[in-house]
Design a protein around this motif. Sequence first.
Motif, PDB file in Angstrom:
ATOM      1  N   LEU A   1       0.822  -1.192   0.000  1.00  0.00           N
ATOM      2  CA  LEU A   1       0.000   0.000   0.000  1.00  0.00           C
ATOM      3  C   LEU A   1       0.865   1.253   0.000  1.00  0.00           C
ATOM      4  CD1 LEU A   1      -2.765   1.328   0.111  1.00  0.00           C
ATOM      5  CD2 LEU A   1      -2.743   1.017   2.560  1.00  0.00           C
ATOM      6  N   TYR A   2       1.944   1.244   0.787  1.00  0.00           N
ATOM      7  CA  TYR A   2       2.798   2.430   0.853  1.00  0.00           C
ATOM      8  C   TYR A   2       3.362   2.787  -0.514  1.00  0.00           C
ATOM      9  CZ  TYR A   2       6.567   5.595   1.992  1.00  0.00           C
ATOM     10  OH  TYR A   2       7.399   6.676   2.022  1.00  0.00           O
ATOM     11  N   SER A   3       3.823   1.787  -1.283  1.00  0.00           N
ATOM     12  CA  SER A   3       4.393   2.090  -2.597  1.00  0.00           C
ATOM     13  C   SER A   3       3.333   2.673  -3.531  1.00  0.00           C
ATOM     14  CB  SER A   3       5.048   0.852  -3.208  1.00  0.00           C
ATOM     15  OG  SER A   3       4.098  -0.164  -3.378  1.00  0.00           O
ATOM     16  N   SER A   4       2.087   2.199  -3.430  1.00  0.00           N
ATOM     17  CA  SER A   4       1.007   2.755  -4.246  1.00  0.00           C
ATOM     18  C   SER A   4       0.738   4.209  -3.880  1.00  0.00           C
ATOM     19  CB  SER A   4      -0.274   1.955  -4.054  1.00  0.00           C
ATOM     20  OG  SER A   4      -0.112   0.639  -4.473  1.00  0.00           O
ATOM     21  N   ILE A   5       0.716   4.496  -2.592  1.00  0.00           N
ATOM     22  CA  ILE A   5       0.476   5.860  -2.124  1.00  0.00           C
ATOM     23  C   ILE A   5       1.631   6.765  -2.534  1.00  0.00           C
ATOM     24  CG2 ILE A   5       0.304   7.306  -0.048  1.00  0.00           C
ATOM     25  CD1 ILE A   5      -1.303   4.970   1.186  1.00  0.00           C
ATOM     26  N   LEU A   6       2.851   6.272  -2.379  1.00  0.00           N
ATOM     27  CA  LEU A   6       4.019   7.056  -2.761  1.00  0.00           C
ATOM     28  C   LEU A   6       3.985   7.372  -4.251  1.00  0.00           C
ATOM     29  CD1 LEU A   6       6.690   8.314  -1.889  1.00  0.00           C
ATOM     30  CD2 LEU A   6       7.772   6.099  -2.321  1.00  0.00           C
ATOM     31  N   GLY A  83      -6.520   2.662  -0.596  1.00  0.00           N
ATOM     32  CA  GLY A  83      -5.660   3.576   0.154  1.00  0.00           C
ATOM     33  C   GLY A  83      -5.212   4.756  -0.670  1.00  0.00           C
ATOM     34  N   ALA A  84      -4.803   4.495  -1.901  1.00  0.00           N
ATOM     35  CA  ALA A  84      -4.371   5.575  -2.781  1.00  0.00           C
ATOM     36  C   ALA A  84      -5.529   6.514  -3.091  1.00  0.00           C
ATOM     37  CB  ALA A  84      -3.793   4.989  -4.065  1.00  0.00           C
ATOM     38  N   GLU A  85      -6.724   5.953  -3.285  1.00  0.00           N
ATOM     39  CA  GLU A  85      -7.910   6.769  -3.585  1.00  0.00           C
ATOM     40  C   GLU A  85      -8.277   7.661  -2.394  1.00  0.00           C
ATOM     41  OE1 GLU A  85     -12.647   6.066  -4.386  1.00  0.00           O
ATOM     42  OE2 GLU A  85     -11.249   4.520  -5.043  1.00  0.00           O
ATOM     43  N   VAL A  86      -8.283   7.097  -1.194  1.00  0.00           N
ATOM     44  CA  VAL A  86      -8.628   7.871   0.005  1.00  0.00           C
ATOM     45  C   VAL A  86      -7.608   8.971   0.246  1.00  0.00           C
ATOM     46  CG1 VAL A  86      -8.780   7.742   2.529  1.00  0.00           C
ATOM     47  CG2 VAL A  86      -9.966   6.066   1.130  1.00  0.00           C
TER      48      VAL A  86
END
Length: 131
Positions: A1-6, A83-86
């Motif tokens: 999830l962190y890599s997607s958000i980053l 997570g990225a969407e939020v």
Amino acid sequence: LYSSILSLCISMQLFEEVYKGVGAKCSMYRFGDVLVHLSESEGFPNSVLEAMASGMSLVLSDIAVHRELFGKHAFFVSGPSEGAEVLSKLIVLRRDNRAEYLSICERNRAFAEKFSIRTKADQYMCFLNRG
């Protein structure tokens, strides 16, 4: 999830606006706007409470302890795309509707105050003075 958000933050040129609060000292929270806490299991997450006390908004993994403790004060995610969407929506809210975003942060700060040393000491003194 962190890599997607980053990746999302880099693509939106918002990298400076996101702070991953892993192992950070409480004073470091003043440099961030959002705490992303993606634990799969947790006891009492002090880092989340510290971030709230510093006025940060929260993106938390959707686990029972997070829902129980921070139900009305966080955005919950169950996977990388969610997570990225939020996080994206929260960053846009911060940019486009600062008053509403600050209201969320102030509610978090007020909630965290219930757990402060001062509040707990006052509660203990009230209890002791009754006896």
